[in-house]
Design a protein around this motif. Structure first.
Motif, PDB file in Angstrom:
ATOM      1  N   PRO A  22       0.843  -1.203   0.000  1.00  0.00           N
ATOM      2  CA  PRO A  22       0.000   0.000   0.000  1.00  0.00           C
ATOM      3  C   PRO A  22       0.876   1.249   0.000  1.00  0.00           C
ATOM      4  CG  PRO A  22      -0.002  -1.028   2.161  1.00  0.00           C
ATOM      5  CD  PRO A  22       0.784  -1.923   1.256  1.00  0.00           C
ATOM      6  N   THR A  26      -2.426   5.970   1.050  1.00  0.00           N
ATOM      7  CA  THR A  26      -3.534   5.219   0.451  1.00  0.00           C
ATOM      8  C   THR A  26      -4.871   5.791   0.907  1.00  0.00           C
ATOM      9  OG1 THR A  26      -2.289   3.165   0.221  1.00  0.00           O
ATOM     10  CG2 THR A  26      -4.683   2.954   0.343  1.00  0.00           C
ATOM     11  N   VAL A  29      -8.856   1.195  -1.386  1.00  0.00           N
ATOM     12  CA  VAL A  29      -8.364  -0.145  -1.709  1.00  0.00           C
ATOM     13  C   VAL A  29      -9.449  -0.814  -2.544  1.00  0.00           C
ATOM     14  CG1 VAL A  29      -7.569  -2.352  -0.789  1.00  0.00           C
ATOM     15  CG2 VAL A  29      -7.108  -0.238   0.487  1.00  0.00           C
ATOM     16  N   LEU A  39      -5.442  -7.031  -4.420  1.00  0.00           N
ATOM     17  CA  LEU A  39      -5.830  -5.682  -4.017  1.00  0.00           C
ATOM     18  C   LEU A  39      -5.047  -4.625  -4.788  1.00  0.00           C
ATOM     19  CD1 LEU A  39      -5.973  -6.141  -0.144  1.00  0.00           C
ATOM     20  CD2 LEU A  39      -7.866  -6.204  -1.774  1.00  0.00           C
ATOM     21  N   TYR A  41      -4.158  -0.435  -4.558  1.00  0.00           N
ATOM     22  CA  TYR A  41      -4.168   0.715  -3.665  1.00  0.00           C
ATOM     23  C   TYR A  41      -4.087   2.007  -4.469  1.00  0.00           C
ATOM     24  CZ  TYR A  41      -2.943  -3.020  -0.482  1.00  0.00           C
ATOM     25  OH  TYR A  41      -2.945  -4.192   0.228  1.00  0.00           O
TER      26      TYR A  41
END
Length: 102
Positions: A22, A26, A29, A39, A41
């Motif tokens: 991340p 961030t 997400v 995922l 970010y």
């Protein structure tokens, strides 16, 4: 360079889509369709346009390359980024209208 002309303090790239780390800043997400990197970010810096002297956060268009823009230019992404921009604006007002980079 960002495809839609908005170049931010950070341009989110295809490489970022593949990263598991991340960002320090961030703000959202998202699920990524890549099974090895589930995922994605988004950093606050991708909302802050370079060389703009007014408080402007174009949440509907992040600073990104073409691949990232194609993957993350959907309504739910825009909603999350809009919420982040609204929160930043509210915090700016609460703190006396300071810089959008605070």
């Amino acid at each position: 360079m960002a495809e839609d002309g908005v170049v931010g303090d950070y341009v989110v790239s295809e490489k970022d889509m593949k990263s598991k780390e991340p960002f320090k800043d961030t703000i959202a997400v998202f699920p990524n369709m890549d099974e090895t990197n589930p995922l994605m970010y988004m950093p606050y810096r991708c909302l802050i346009p370079r060389n703009v002297n007014i408080c402007l956060l174009p949440a509907g268009r992040i600073s990104s390359d073409a691949v990232t823009n194609d993957s993350f230019n959907l309504i739910h992404h825009c909603v999350c980024l809009g919420q982040a921009a609204g929160t930043a604006a509210a915090q700016s007002i609460s703190s006396g209208g300071g810089s959008q980079k605070n």
